[in-house]
Scaffold this motif. Structure first.
Motif, short mmCIF file in Angstrom:
data_model
loop_
_atom_site.label_atom_id
_atom_site.label_comp_id
_atom_site.label_asym_id
_atom_site.label_seq_id
_atom_site.Cartn_x
_atom_site.Cartn_y
_atom_site.Cartn_z
N GLU A 7 0.84 -1.20 0.00
CA GLU A 7 0.00 0.00 0.00
C GLU A 7 0.87 1.25 0.00
O GLU A 7 1.99 1.24 0.53
CB GLU A 7 -0.92 0.01 1.23
CG GLU A 7 -1.94 -1.13 1.22
CD GLU A 7 -2.81 -1.11 2.46
OE1 GLU A 7 -2.51 -0.32 3.38
OE2 GLU A 7 -3.78 -1.89 2.51
N ALA A 8 0.35 2.31 -0.56
CA ALA A 8 1.12 3.55 -0.70
C ALA A 8 1.57 4.10 0.66
O ALA A 8 2.67 4.63 0.79
CB ALA A 8 0.29 4.60 -1.44
N ARG A 9 0.71 3.96 1.67
CA ARG A 9 1.07 4.52 2.99
C ARG A 9 2.27 3.80 3.60
O ARG A 9 3.05 4.40 4.34
CB ARG A 9 -0.12 4.49 3.93
CG ARG A 9 -0.69 3.13 4.26
CD ARG A 9 -1.76 3.26 5.36
NE ARG A 9 -2.49 2.02 5.56
CZ ARG A 9 -3.62 1.72 4.95
NH1 ARG A 9 -4.14 2.57 4.09
NH2 ARG A 9 -4.25 0.58 5.19
N ASN A 10 2.43 2.51 3.28
CA ASN A 10 3.60 1.78 3.77
C ASN A 10 4.86 2.24 3.07
O ASN A 10 5.93 2.33 3.69
CB ASN A 10 3.41 0.27 3.57
CG ASN A 10 2.36 -0.31 4.50
OD1 ASN A 10 2.13 0.21 5.59
ND2 ASN A 10 1.70 -1.37 4.08
N ARG A 31 -7.28 -3.52 -4.17
CA ARG A 31 -7.56 -4.51 -3.13
C ARG A 31 -8.31 -3.81 -2.00
O ARG A 31 -7.80 -2.92 -1.36
CB ARG A 31 -6.25 -5.12 -2.60
CG ARG A 31 -6.47 -6.25 -1.59
CD ARG A 31 -5.14 -6.88 -1.21
NE ARG A 31 -4.30 -5.92 -0.50
CZ ARG A 31 -3.01 -6.11 -0.24
NH1 ARG A 31 -2.40 -7.21 -0.66
NH2 ARG A 31 -2.32 -5.19 0.41
N GLY A 32 -9.56 -4.21 -1.80
CA GLY A 32 -10.38 -3.59 -0.75
C GLY A 32 -10.61 -2.12 -0.98
O GLY A 32 -10.70 -1.34 -0.03
N GLY A 33 -10.70 -1.72 -2.26
CA GLY A 33 -10.93 -0.32 -2.57
C GLY A 33 -9.68 0.54 -2.54
O GLY A 33 -9.74 1.73 -2.81
N GLU A 34 -8.52 -0.05 -2.21
CA GLU A 34 -7.27 0.68 -2.15
C GLU A 34 -6.30 0.13 -3.19
O GLU A 34 -6.28 -1.06 -3.49
CB GLU A 34 -6.63 0.56 -0.76
CG GLU A 34 -7.42 1.22 0.34
CD GLU A 34 -7.36 2.74 0.26
OE1 GLU A 34 -6.35 3.26 -0.26
OE2 GLU A 34 -8.31 3.40 0.69
N GLY A 35 -5.48 1.02 -3.75
CA GLY A 35 -4.47 0.59 -4.70
C GLY A 35 -3.28 -0.01 -3.98
O GLY A 35 -2.85 0.48 -2.93
#
Length: 248
Positions: free
Chosen positions: A203-206, A234-238
């Motif tokens: 995920e981008a935040r990671n 995935r789950g609405g997140e890129g």
């Protein structure tokens, strides 16, 4: 969809963002603990309302997909991150401020100010473009009420929106690459590092957390467009994977 309600929400967000931007510079150079907390509390109240409205817009517009859905998502994510960063700093301020705690507060404040530069541009851009897009939706809605617009034309309009969105994302990426090439290298390094630790899709935040680069998702999107990185939802997140780690 009630276009007038959406326009009203966007207008309210523009007013709130203007209020937020007028108050934010008050954080610069503020060293007194209670004064800093009071200013953060005022900003948090505005941020809370902004996030609530952004959430409503995201729920309404994300169903449409395309560029307008992405803009609503970007707006929501920016507001969510700002509220989180404000709360993180406020939480640190209420603790006993020994030497290590003071260093933590300074670090959080520095990161908040750094994020704000990306945040302000992103929110203004999203609101401005959303306002234009919604005006177009109103015209289409009026036309549909008078005479049904052929599905093929609507499909082409949506494709045009998607292409414009990709071009805008690529433009932002090229700007970052030109002005801060080190950020791009750090993001790519962080993504590969997560892969080497066993996380295939990241995920981008990671990536942002490991790289220390604000707005890492903007760079990841650009790397995706030029074929260096792969993306899936995935789950609405890129989530992202560097192609050098692809099994294909």
């Amino acid at each position: 969809m009630k276009v007038q309600e959406i326009k009203s929400r966007i207008s309210r967000l523009e007013k709130l963002h203007s209020d937020f931007e007028k108050a934010f510079p008050g954080l610069y150079g503020e060293t007194e603990r209670e004064a800093l907390f009071t200013k953060l509390k005022g900003l948090h109240a505005i941020s809370q309302e902004k996030l609530e409205i952004s959430t409503e817009l995201y729920k309404e517009l994300s169903q449409m997909g395309g560029r307008i859905g992405e803009l609503a998502k970007d707006l929501y994510k920016n507001e969510h991150q700002m509220k989180f960063r404000l709360e993180e700093l406020m939480s640190a301020l209420v603790q006993e401020l020994d030497y290590e705690a003071r260093l933590k507060v300074k670090g959080l404040l520095d990161r908040l100010i750094q994020f704000h530069r990306v945040y302000d541009y992103g929110v203004r851009k999203a609101l401005s473009t959303l306002a234009s897009e919604v005006e177009g939706l109103e015209l289409i809605a009026d036309a549909e009420n008078k005479k049904k617009v052929p599905a093929g034309i609507l499909d082409k309009l949506r494709k045009i929106d998607e292409i414009e969105g990709e071009l805008e994302a690529l433009r932002r990426f090229v700007y970052r690459l030109y002005t801060h090439p080190g950020d791009v290298h750090k993001v790519e390094w962080a993504l590969k590092t997560w892969h080497s630790q066993g996380l295939l899709w990241v995920e981008a935040r990671n990536v942002e957390k490991l790289s220390g680069v604000s707005g890492a998702e903007e760079i990841l999107e650009g790397l995706t467009l030029i074929g260096v990185v792969e993306k899936r939802m995935r789950g609405g997140e890129g989530v992202y994977r560097h192609r050098s780690f692809s099994s294909d």
